[in-house]
Each structure stands twice: as C-alpha cells, then as structure tokens.
Write an enzyme that holds these catalytic residues in place. Sequence first.
Site, mmCIF file in Angstrom:
data_model
loop_
_atom_site.group_PDB
_atom_site.id
_atom_site.type_symbol
_atom_site.label_atom_id
_atom_site.label_comp_id
_atom_site.label_asym_id
_atom_site.label_seq_id
_atom_site.Cartn_x
_atom_site.Cartn_y
_atom_site.Cartn_z
ATOM 1 C CD1 TRP A 126 8.762 -3.331 -4.601
ATOM 2 C CD2 TRP A 126 8.801 -5.110 -7.207
ATOM 3 N NE1 TRP A 126 9.711 -4.338 -4.854
ATOM 4 C CE2 TRP A 126 9.851 -4.786 -5.862
ATOM 5 C CE3 TRP A 126 9.088 -5.264 -8.013
ATOM 6 C CZ2 TRP A 126 10.707 -5.993 -5.920
ATOM 7 C CZ3 TRP A 126 10.434 -6.674 -8.352
ATOM 8 C CH2 TRP A 126 11.326 -6.530 -7.063
ATOM 9 N NE ARG A 182 -0.076 4.254 8.749
ATOM 10 C CZ ARG A 182 -0.394 3.383 9.550
ATOM 11 N NH1 ARG A 182 -0.734 3.033 10.729
ATOM 12 N NH2 ARG A 182 -0.288 2.496 8.444
ATOM 13 C CE LYS A 237 -2.631 0.194 3.726
ATOM 14 N NZ LYS A 237 -1.471 0.802 4.009
#
Length: 556
Positions: free
Chosen positions: A409, A94, A71
């Site tokens: 990725w 975060r 994610k």
Amino acid sequence: MKSDIEIAQEANMQHIKDVAAKLDIREDDIEFYGKYKAKLSDDLINRVKDNKNGKLILVTAINPTPAGEGKTTTTVGLGQAFFKMGKKSIIALREPSLGPCFGLKGGACGGGYAQVVPMEDINLHFTGDFHAITTANNLIAAMLDNHIQQGNLLDIDINRIVWKRCVDMNDRVLRNIVVGLGRKADGVTREDHFVISVASEIMAILCLSEDLADLKKRIARTIVAYNHKGNPVTVNDLNCVGAVAAVLKDAIKPNMVQTLENSPVLIHGGPFANIAHGCNSVRATSLGLKLADYCITEAGFGADLGAEKFFDIKCRTAGLKPDAVVLVATIRALKYNGGVDKKNLSEENMEALKKGIVNLEKHIENIAMYNVPCVVTINRFVTDTDAELNFVKKFCEERGCEFALSEVWEKGGEGGMELASKVLDTLENKESNFKPIYDDNISIKEKIETIAVKIYGASSVSYTKEASNEIKHLEDIGFSSLPVCMAKTQYSLSDDPLLLGRPENFEMNIRDVYISAGAGFIVVLTGNIMTMPGLPVHPAAEGIDVNEEGLITGLF
C-alpha cells in the site's frame, strides 16, 4: 498520504498495446476500448491454448472488518513485485460492482501504490460487461412474463417462477415487489424479486463458461420456472438462448488493464463471494495461465467463502490446480475478531490480538485441508506496532506456515518483494496436491454439512422445511451431483455476523436452497443473508462528484 483516487489519477499509464506486448500479445489480438483498456480476442485464446500452464497463485484472506483488509491491494502489490523481479506474470481479478462503490465498501482496484488503473473507469462502467449481464438477465425475465401474457403454452405456474430480475445497485426496496399491475395488457400480476447483478445466475454462467458455445449450453439449461406438473421450464423453452448470447458476445471476452507500475492485469467477471461464487472468470484465469509463468488471482472475502468456492466450484468446474495460497491478514482484523470495536482498531491491544488470532489459525487449517501450500502475509497499516507484528509472525512460524510482511500500500511492488520471495520459495520447495473437500457423488446435505462442519466449524446443521423440501426436489430431478454455493455472511465463520474469532458449538441454519442449473451449482442461503444488499446510513455516493473537466472525486 494521498487518497487512492489521487494516486491513481497521477499514474503514468502506458498504452494498453504496450502493456500487452510484455506478454507477447500482438496488436491484432486486442480490441481497444480507448488507450488504456482492451478486450482480448478469441483468436488469441485459440492461439495460446496449447501453451504450458504457468503457476496458479490464489490470494485469499481471514474474516474482515466491515471496511475490508486489502486483499486486492495485496494481490496487485504481489503482481507488481513479481514483475519487478523480472518474472513473466499476470494478475487476474474480478470486476467491481457499482453497488458497493456507491454503498459502503468502495471500489475494488486495490489501494495506495498497489492499484489497477484506470481506477475510475474500472469502478464505474468499465467495458460495459455488467450492463450486458444485467440486460441479458432481464431479457430472460421479459421473455418469461411475455410468454405468460401471450397464452402460457408452457403451462408455467406463476407461483413457481424462480427467475429474478437484477440491477447492479444496492436497492433494498426491490427485494420483494409486485409486477403486472394496471390493465390486462400490462401483464399478469404476480410477486417478483430483484437480486444485485453480481448475484445473478447470468454472472455465474459468464464466469464459468469456457467459450461462447459453452455459454449458450449453460444459458439453454438454466431453469426459470416450473410448470403445473412440477417439471422445469428452461431458457431454451422460451426460445431466447441466441438473443441472450448475442447480448453477451463481447462481455465474455476478458479485459486487460494495468497496474500503477504498468504490469498487465486481466479483470473479468465479478460475482460476490458472500452471495455468489466469488471468483473472476474461468476464461481470464485460464488465459492468464497460458500467457504467463505466474498467474496471481484472488477470491472474495475470507477463505471460508472465496477460497472454498474457488476450490470446490471454480477449480472443480474448470479443472484448475492451484499451486500456492497467499492468506492475507491484518492486525486490525485480528483485533476486530478479538472483540475490539472498529473505532479503536488503531490502538495497540495485545490481549485482543491473542484472542482474535484464532480466526487466522482456522483459515490456515482450512487451506491445509485442500493440500495446497500457504503463505501468510500481514497487510501492514501505519498503526501496526512491532510487538503486534512479531506476535503474528511467531504464531505462524510455530505452525510451520511461511510468513511475510506486505507493505505494498505504501511502497507498491517494492513493498511486496519479501512476500514475492516467500511465494517463489514455496512454489519451488512445496508441492500442491490439491483436491476438493467433497466428492460429487455424495448427497446435497452431505456437501452442505461437510462445508459447515469442516470449514466453518459448526457442530450441527439445521434446515427449514422449505430448504429440506427443495433439496429433496432437486435430488429427485437429477441435480444431486452438483457442488453447493453457500451464501453466508463474510464477517464470521458462522452464519451469525456477530460471532467473531473462531466460533465453536454453533448450529448452521439453512434457510433456503435453489438451483443454478446453468452455472452448475446449488445455492444455499444461510442465516439472514440477502441477495439484494441495501445502502448504509451514509452511502459512499454522498461523497462522489465530477467537475466540469470530467475529473471524478470521492471514489476510494
């Protein structure tokens, strides 16, 4: 393919002042932590507060495998793609906890060619925010026990102390402890507990505070215990609000770093989504919306946890309005939800994929309940087959849901261009009519049951005697209007991690409830969820090292 840390260590990073300049941030607005990290000043926040808000894009996911499904990788890659397209955009994430870095899940800076750097710094001590949060939390604990030792003028009932100590580590032996052993001068002997720092109320308070003044108000009203009459005892009663705020004065400022492609990233705050509210700070997200035309943020774990709490707690508290949601899935996680052992997820298995895709279907339905347009993306793994990818694409399109393949990725921003285009089309052509799923004025049990039935799919909810008593107590002392923060396993829509796919006709078990009055929500513990995790048989720490030149290896 090189490892994540090898890719990150080869990055051509720009000085953080040059990254900030891409969003018209002046050097005077930056507080440097070396060349590649910085905190953004209150002067900047005040200077841009009247700017028009950009578009807010939330990235969430389906229920993951134990290794996670990329994610954050998708969030970073989408941000890189936006910047590559010439869009004035920023990512808001975060901060990682040290617990999973040394435990099982690893760091939280993305992966492959969609990473945030400097990766090692961010995953370890970064700018010291988590140390400040841990210290502030434990200062309150020390002041509380000292007050009892020095005569207990507040008449605190030592059997009703609710404030716990914390440490940013997975350490199961600290869940239940005894303090104050030894001589009389060593304190009053009592049972105590630790939570991991990212589950502490101080973390939640920092992440939900608008500014330092709001932070102090929230700290002041935080409940630490009850007296023998049953009345709450707060941090304000302990006369240490100013000291706690002083410890947090720098931690409340958002941090800026960069992606591998030198686009700007805000990283600030880090509550877990399975045992806390799972979103980065309100300050960082709000600042990102003022600095850029597009702010891309994420919420932890699956949409049943992170997205629900983002919508019902963070957006409600801060008055935020999400404009679009990106729902991340992987073929691996869909097969895992279809019953495939994690050792066999690399093998094509259409039967398991068809069985497990109901998990994705439920998350699509859940996001629709909040009236926010959704784009589904598959974070592609090299083992995914064309047959598997085409099946998921068709499944989404048959349900009127936009679909895009993400290859960030492997390809960085270039691999996110298809997804970025779909998100931009969605923002232009579909309107968000966001509304939380429940109102403030219903009862605590009605809020719990709304989430359990509508979001999780439960048929009923059961409560222990302790949970029911505490709910009644909280309503009696005036907290019924607060939102609820569900502490639940991330591996299932239910409270049982073994019930994969889309469980139905299950009972949700509420074990305990407690108030986070400073944060402004009620925490609801379900099933066997723990607020202090433990380490696995072979912790990631076994593979981490640093050589004589200071080069760190083994982080992933």
